[in-house]
Write a protein that holds these residues in place. Structure first.
Motif, PDB file in Angstrom:
ATOM      1  N   UNK A 192       4.092  14.632   6.601  1.00  0.00           N
ATOM      2  CA  UNK A 192       3.111  14.258   7.627  1.00  0.00           C
ATOM      3  C   UNK A 192       3.195  12.770   7.923  1.00  0.00           C
ATOM      4  N   UNK A 193       2.594  12.369   9.020  1.00  0.00           N
ATOM      5  CA  UNK A 193       2.486  10.963   9.396  1.00  0.00           C
ATOM      6  C   UNK A 193       1.226  10.409   8.741  1.00  0.00           C
ATOM      7  N   UNK A 194       1.363   9.330   8.012  1.00  0.00           N
ATOM      8  CA  UNK A 194       0.244   8.723   7.289  1.00  0.00           C
ATOM      9  C   UNK A 194      -0.764   8.142   8.275  1.00  0.00           C
ATOM     10  N   UNK A 195      -2.048   8.440   8.040  1.00  0.00           N
ATOM     11  CA  UNK A 195      -3.132   7.934   8.891  1.00  0.00           C
ATOM     12  C   UNK A 195      -3.228   6.413   8.778  1.00  0.00           C
ATOM     13  N   UNK A 196      -3.562   5.779   9.877  1.00  0.00           N
ATOM     14  CA  UNK A 196      -3.748   4.328   9.874  1.00  0.00           C
ATOM     15  C   UNK A 196      -5.207   3.942  10.091  1.00  0.00           C
ATOM     16  N   UNK A 197      -6.064   4.942  10.284  1.00  0.00           N
ATOM     17  CA  UNK A 197      -7.497   4.726  10.476  1.00  0.00           C
ATOM     18  C   UNK A 197      -8.258   5.388   9.331  1.00  0.00           C
ATOM     19  N   UNK A 198      -9.498   4.963   9.069  1.00  0.00           N
ATOM     20  CA  UNK A 198     -10.292   5.611   8.020  1.00  0.00           C
ATOM     21  C   UNK A 198     -10.478   7.101   8.295  1.00  0.00           C
ATOM     22  N   UNK A 199     -10.541   7.882   7.219  1.00  0.00           N
ATOM     23  CA  UNK A 199     -10.802   9.311   7.364  1.00  0.00           C
ATOM     24  C   UNK A 199     -12.201   9.516   7.933  1.00  0.00           C
ATOM     25  N   UNK A 200     -12.407  10.620   8.609  1.00  0.00           N
ATOM     26  CA  UNK A 200     -13.732  10.977   9.103  1.00  0.00           C
ATOM     27  C   UNK A 200     -14.191  12.242   8.397  1.00  0.00           C
TER      28      UNK A 200
ATOM     29  N   UNK B 270       1.314  23.520  -5.810  1.00  0.00           N
ATOM     30  CA  UNK B 270       0.856  22.134  -5.789  1.00  0.00           C
ATOM     31  C   UNK B 270       2.022  21.232  -5.426  1.00  0.00           C
ATOM     32  N   UNK B 271       1.784  20.356  -4.451  1.00  0.00           N
ATOM     33  CA  UNK B 271       2.802  19.403  -4.011  1.00  0.00           C
ATOM     34  C   UNK B 271       2.209  18.008  -4.013  1.00  0.00           C
ATOM     35  N   UNK B 272       3.058  17.017  -4.268  1.00  0.00           N
ATOM     36  CA  UNK B 272       2.652  15.624  -4.151  1.00  0.00           C
ATOM     37  C   UNK B 272       3.458  14.995  -3.029  1.00  0.00           C
ATOM     38  N   UNK B 273       2.761  14.229  -2.205  1.00  0.00           N
ATOM     39  CA  UNK B 273       3.396  13.515  -1.116  1.00  0.00           C
ATOM     40  C   UNK B 273       3.217  12.016  -1.339  1.00  0.00           C
ATOM     41  N   UNK B 274       4.279  11.260  -1.140  1.00  0.00           N
ATOM     42  CA  UNK B 274       4.238   9.803  -1.205  1.00  0.00           C
ATOM     43  C   UNK B 274       4.608   9.291   0.181  1.00  0.00           C
ATOM     44  N   UNK B 275       3.701   8.545   0.780  1.00  0.00           N
ATOM     45  CA  UNK B 275       3.899   8.020   2.136  1.00  0.00           C
ATOM     46  C   UNK B 275       4.295   9.120   3.127  1.00  0.00           C
ATOM     47  N   UNK B 276       3.681  10.300   2.952  1.00  0.00           N
ATOM     48  CA  UNK B 276       3.858  11.388   3.901  1.00  0.00           C
ATOM     49  C   UNK B 276       5.038  12.307   3.640  1.00  0.00           C
ATOM     50  N   UNK B 277       5.828  12.024   2.607  1.00  0.00           N
ATOM     51  CA  UNK B 277       6.993  12.848   2.298  1.00  0.00           C
ATOM     52  C   UNK B 277       6.847  13.472   0.925  1.00  0.00           C
ATOM     53  N   UNK B 278       7.190  14.767   0.814  1.00  0.00           N
ATOM     54  CA  UNK B 278       7.050  15.439  -0.473  1.00  0.00           C
ATOM     55  C   UNK B 278       7.895  14.732  -1.521  1.00  0.00           C
ATOM     56  N   UNK B 279       7.291  14.520  -2.681  1.00  0.00           N
ATOM     57  CA  UNK B 279       7.954  13.869  -3.797  1.00  0.00           C
ATOM     58  C   UNK B 279       8.107  14.883  -4.926  1.00  0.00           C
TER      59      UNK B 279
ATOM     60  N   UNK C  41       0.849  -1.191   0.000  1.00  0.00           N
ATOM     61  CA  UNK C  41       0.000   0.000   0.000  1.00  0.00           C
ATOM     62  C   UNK C  41       0.880   1.234   0.000  1.00  0.00           C
ATOM     63  N   UNK C  42       0.492   2.216  -0.784  1.00  0.00           N
ATOM     64  CA  UNK C  42       1.225   3.477  -0.859  1.00  0.00           C
ATOM     65  C   UNK C  42       0.251   4.622  -0.650  1.00  0.00           C
ATOM     66  N   UNK C  43       0.585   5.532   0.242  1.00  0.00           N
ATOM     67  CA  UNK C  43      -0.236   6.710   0.491  1.00  0.00           C
ATOM     68  C   UNK C  43       0.201   7.801  -0.473  1.00  0.00           C
ATOM     69  N   UNK C  44      -0.756   8.313  -1.271  1.00  0.00           N
ATOM     70  CA  UNK C  44      -0.481   9.381  -2.232  1.00  0.00           C
ATOM     71  C   UNK C  44      -1.402  10.546  -1.909  1.00  0.00           C
ATOM     72  N   UNK C  45      -0.846  11.737  -1.831  1.00  0.00           N
ATOM     73  CA  UNK C  45      -1.622  12.920  -1.512  1.00  0.00           C
ATOM     74  C   UNK C  45      -1.167  14.064  -2.406  1.00  0.00           C
ATOM     75  N   UNK C  46      -2.118  14.751  -3.014  1.00  0.00           N
ATOM     76  CA  UNK C  46      -1.823  15.945  -3.805  1.00  0.00           C
ATOM     77  C   UNK C  46      -2.497  17.117  -3.110  1.00  0.00           C
ATOM     78  N   UNK C  47      -1.720  18.177  -2.852  1.00  0.00           N
ATOM     79  CA  UNK C  47      -2.207  19.342  -2.113  1.00  0.00           C
ATOM     80  C   UNK C  47      -1.942  20.597  -2.936  1.00  0.00           C
TER      81      UNK C  47
ATOM     82  N   UNK D 269     -11.659  21.030   0.772  1.00  0.00           N
ATOM     83  CA  UNK D 269     -11.606  22.404   0.279  1.00  0.00           C
ATOM     84  C   UNK D 269     -10.556  23.235   1.023  1.00  0.00           C
ATOM     85  N   UNK D 270      -9.664  22.577   1.749  1.00  0.00           N
ATOM     86  CA  UNK D 270      -8.527  23.209   2.406  1.00  0.00           C
ATOM     87  C   UNK D 270      -7.283  22.363   2.129  1.00  0.00           C
ATOM     88  N   UNK D 271      -6.123  22.931   2.380  1.00  0.00           N
ATOM     89  CA  UNK D 271      -4.872  22.171   2.285  1.00  0.00           C
ATOM     90  C   UNK D 271      -4.692  21.409   3.596  1.00  0.00           C
ATOM     91  N   UNK D 272      -4.885  20.118   3.570  1.00  0.00           N
ATOM     92  CA  UNK D 272      -4.755  19.297   4.785  1.00  0.00           C
ATOM     93  C   UNK D 272      -3.305  19.213   5.249  1.00  0.00           C
TER      94      UNK D 272
END
Length: 108
Positions: A75-83, A17-26, A5-11, A67-70
């Motif tokens: 960051x530390x990758x979440x291990x629980x479902x988002x709320x 605009x930044x992309x994070x892979x597993x919590x670290x900017x890529x 599993x890989x955590x991918x986040x675009x902010x 609708x905000x930059x999380x």
């Protein structure tokens, strides 16, 4: 990597605009002050040129659009479902099974 599993986040925040892979900017920060044009958003495939693209060979879980930059830094990758919260625009837990085409927006 297959089977991992890989955590991918675009902010996007203030035109950056930044992309994070597993919590670290890529890669580098992409700066563009233009508004994001209205239209479709492709998730799970590339769609350069609008030709339909190559589908993702994998699974997606916990898809959240806000609708905000999380995150504005690593960051530390979440291990629980988002709320759901006041800044959640779309929330898919995608727990219906690997072949399900039933999407339920859990943003109430």
């Amino acid at each position: 990597t297959n089977g991992v599993w890989t955590n991918v986040c675009v902010v996007r925040n203030s035109g950056n605009t930044k992309m994070y892979i597993n919590g670290n900017q890529s890669g580098s920060t992409y700066t563009n002050s233009s508004s994001i044009p209205a239209g479709r958003m492709i998730i799970g495939a590339d769609d350069y040129g609008g030709a339909g693209g190559t589908p993702l060979a994998g699974y997606i879980d916990e898809l959240r659009i806000s609708n905000i930059a999380r995150y504005t830094g690593n960051y530390v990758v979440a291990t629980q479902p988002f709320i759901d919260d006041a800044n959640t625009v779309l929330l898919y837990h995608l727990d219906q099974g690997n072949t399900s085409r039933n999407l339920v927006d859990d943003n109430s």
